[in-house]
Design a protein around this motif. Structure first.
Motif, PDB file in Angstrom:
ATOM      1  N   GLN A 150       0.861  -1.179   0.000  1.00 41.43           N
ATOM      2  CA  GLN A 150       0.000   0.000   0.000  1.00 41.43           C
ATOM      3  C   GLN A 150       0.897   1.228   0.000  1.00 41.43           C
ATOM      4  N   GLU A 151       0.741   2.059  -1.007  1.00 40.75           N
ATOM      5  CA  GLU A 151       1.544   3.265  -1.099  1.00 40.75           C
ATOM      6  C   GLU A 151       0.955   4.361  -0.217  1.00 40.75           C
ATOM      7  N   GLN A 152       1.843   5.186   0.348  1.00 42.83           N
ATOM      8  CA  GLN A 152       1.414   6.392   1.062  1.00 42.83           C
ATOM      9  C   GLN A 152       1.581   7.565   0.114  1.00 42.83           C
ATOM     10  N   TYR A 153       0.471   8.285  -0.134  1.00 45.31           N
ATOM     11  CA  TYR A 153       0.501   9.407  -1.066  1.00 45.31           C
ATOM     12  C   TYR A 153       0.505  10.728  -0.305  1.00 45.31           C
ATOM     13  N   PHE A 154       1.201  11.722  -0.854  1.00 42.27           N
ATOM     14  CA  PHE A 154       1.245  13.051  -0.257  1.00 42.27           C
ATOM     15  C   PHE A 154       0.770  14.141  -1.219  1.00 42.27           C
ATOM     16  N   ASN A 155       0.884  13.890  -2.503  1.00 43.51           N
ATOM     17  CA  ASN A 155       0.441  14.865  -3.504  1.00 43.51           C
ATOM     18  C   ASN A 155      -1.070  14.730  -3.665  1.00 43.51           C
ATOM     19  N   THR A 156      -1.812  15.390  -2.810  1.00 44.54           N
ATOM     20  CA  THR A 156      -3.257  15.194  -2.752  1.00 44.54           C
ATOM     21  C   THR A 156      -3.974  16.524  -2.917  1.00 44.54           C
ATOM     22  N   THR A 157      -5.292  16.493  -2.814  1.00 46.77           N
ATOM     23  CA  THR A 157      -6.105  17.688  -3.025  1.00 46.77           C
ATOM     24  C   THR A 157      -6.626  18.213  -1.693  1.00 46.77           C
ATOM     25  N   ASP A 158      -7.017  19.467  -1.692  1.00 46.66           N
ATOM     26  CA  ASP A 158      -7.574  20.047  -0.482  1.00 46.66           C
ATOM     27  C   ASP A 158      -8.888  19.382  -0.109  1.00 46.66           C
ATOM     28  N   ASP A 159      -9.633  18.947  -1.115  1.00 50.61           N
ATOM     29  CA  ASP A 159     -10.885  18.251  -0.835  1.00 50.61           C
ATOM     30  C   ASP A 159     -10.611  16.929  -0.112  1.00 50.61           C
ATOM     31  N   ALA A 160      -9.557  16.230  -0.521  1.00 52.65           N
ATOM     32  CA  ALA A 160      -9.198  14.974   0.150  1.00 52.65           C
ATOM     33  C   ALA A 160      -8.763  15.233   1.589  1.00 52.65           C
TER      34      ALA A 160
END
Length: 484
Positions: A150-160
């Motif tokens: 399972q990857e950990q993501y950081f490049n996300t959206t403000d809605d997320a």
């Protein structure tokens, strides 16, 4: 405060990787009786023996009993591992039921284990070297060929990020959630600069939810600097090289986003002896101590200012991940202790040193620096110079497949819990006049100010200041003075 692993229940991500209804109990139940060094692998005592057995955290009776055990032995709260991957492929699934969250959601309904808590966001990827190969793996398990589960993501959206906060909000408003100066406490397991923008937006959403922000803590891989000196003559060159590479200095962190740090209690192989109270804290060093304490904030060097930041300290119970690894390649760490009694004694010695240092040594030095602090010439905030509550984190309450469990076991009995209670009773009785054999008396602090409630492994009800924090415990908001 005990680090808590909310894993013992079926979870979709574990089902996908390891098979239906997998939990770490399977890892433990299929492991050998002893590890490769000939030490017994701890297993939970049955309820008939005063333990909790192989429980399911969805059951309210189990969580209720955990709270009772913790409170009875002086464990003041839990640090729950919290998982949120910001996976763009399944945002709605994560928003409704993030990984390993069922016991936490049930706590909102039934209130158990009814003990103060906060979340530790484990913002790291999951890889197969955690234990044996997953169901879909076709190559042998190897650190060199780790497979991401399972990857950990950081490049996300403000809605997320807003959806993440919406999930967190009911917990932040829970009567038992720990808050400092009207800020819910939220921890980042391990420093990663990519997480900072997310934390800053979570902090913003907290202000829109009626809070004054979030009180952010970051973990770092290091021994407590002031109470531990490596035993260099007896360390191999390899161990020293690992220590130099893996030890994280606060000077390498961007601490502007965080209120304090925690020396996270990892199994660091260079920690081969117990923590010790520094010489300057003893009574015969009083003159030298007063010299240090009288220095003003402005006279401190950059390094001393960094060290003067609030930092909570961590303690490890023991570590053995044989249930999760190949038998011959497991990691076993007991800090040089072999017999169960020696492991328990090491925990006792470390806890005594950490609590004593925090309550009797560091407080006086930091308090004097704060007293001499010139607010007109320096815009440092209070939390930059040690005005916040600190705690002791013990790893772990129930990480059974890595040999870290305060819960009663067939190897240690109730020993870990009993040692915590013993140390707190000692400090309640003697204050800064330490009673343990071989320890020198000191008058850093008057013992009359200590009560059993004032000597926690969690929140610092230690040396008093005039500043107060409001922290909700149980169903009431309890006001108490902050520990430095």
């Amino acid at each position: 405060m005990a680090i808590y692993f909310p894993q013992y229940h079926p979870d979709p991500l574990n089902d996908m990787n390891w098979g239906p209804n997998f939990t770490d109990w399977k890892s433990l139940q299929t492991s050998p009786e002893m590890n490769r060094l000939g030490h017994r692998i701890p297993r939970p005592l049955s309820p008939e023996q005063g333990g909790l057995g192989y429980y399911d955290l969805r059951q309210v009776a189990t969580r209720q009993r955990q709270g009772e055990l913790a409170r009875a032995h002086g464990v003041d709260g839990f640090i729950y591992h919290h998982y949120w991957f910001y996976d763009p492929k399944k945002p709605h699934v994560e928003s409704e039921s993030p990984t390993l969250s069922q016991p936490l959601l049930l706590m909102l309904q039934d209130g158990h284990p009814n003990i103060p808590f906060f979340f530790n966001w484990c913002a790291v990827q999951w890889v197969n070297v955690w234990m044996g190969k997953p169901l879909f793996q076709t190559i042998p398990t190897s650190k060199r060929y780790a497979i991401v589960l399972q990857e950990q993501y950081f490049n996300t959206t403000d809605d997320a990020i807003r959806r993440h906060y919406q999930w967190l909000s009911p917990f932040f408003h829970h009567a038992n959630y720990i808050r400092i100066r009207n800020q819910p406490v939220f921890m980042l397991y391990s420093y990663d600069p990519r997480a900072i923008p997310i934390l800053e937006r979570l902090r913003y959403w907290a202000t829109q939810d009626g809070w004054d922000g979030l009180y952010l803590i970051v973990g770092r891989s290091a021994a407590p600097d002031h109470i531990f000196v490596p035993d260099y003559p007896n360390l191999t060159e390899r161990t020293i090289d690992i220590m130099n590479k893996k030890s994280q200095s606060l000077e390498t962190f961007n601490m502007t986003a965080f209120n304090q740090s925690l020396t996270y209690p990892y199994p660091l192989e260079w920690i081969t002896r117990p923590y010790q109270v520094p010489d300057w804290c003893w009574a015969e060093q009083q003159q030298q101590q007063q010299h240090h304490a009288s220095s003003s904030w402005h006279s401190l060097t950059s390094a001393e200012r960094i060290q003067s930041r609030p930092e909570s300290l961590g303690i490890l119970t023991s570590f053995d991940n044989t249930p999760r690894r190949d038998f011959q390649h497991s990691v076993i760490y007991n800090g040089g202790a072999k017999e169960p009694e020696a492991v328990l004694q090491r925990l006792e010695d470390n806890l005594r040193a950490v609590l004593y240092y925090k309550m009797c040594c560091q407080q006086q030095r930091q308090q004097q620096a704060i007293t001499n602090y010139d607010d007109n010439n320096d815009n440092k905030k209070d939390d930059d110079i040690g005005m916040d509550d600190q705690f002791v984190a013990i790893n772990a309450w129930n990480e059974w497949a890595e040999g870290m469990a305060l819960e009663p076991s067939d190897v240690y009995g109730h020993g870990f819990l009993e040692r915590i209670h013993k140390v707190k009773q000692e400090l309640a009785r003697d204050g800064c006049r330490h009673a343990a054999a071989g320890w020198k008396n000191t008058t850093c602090f008057q013992s009359s100010r200590f009560t059993m409630e004032n000597v926690p492994t969690l929140l610092g009800h230690g040396p008093w200041t005039t500043k107060k924090a409001r922290i909700p415990l149980s169903n009431a908001v309890i006001e108490h003075h902050t520990m430095l």
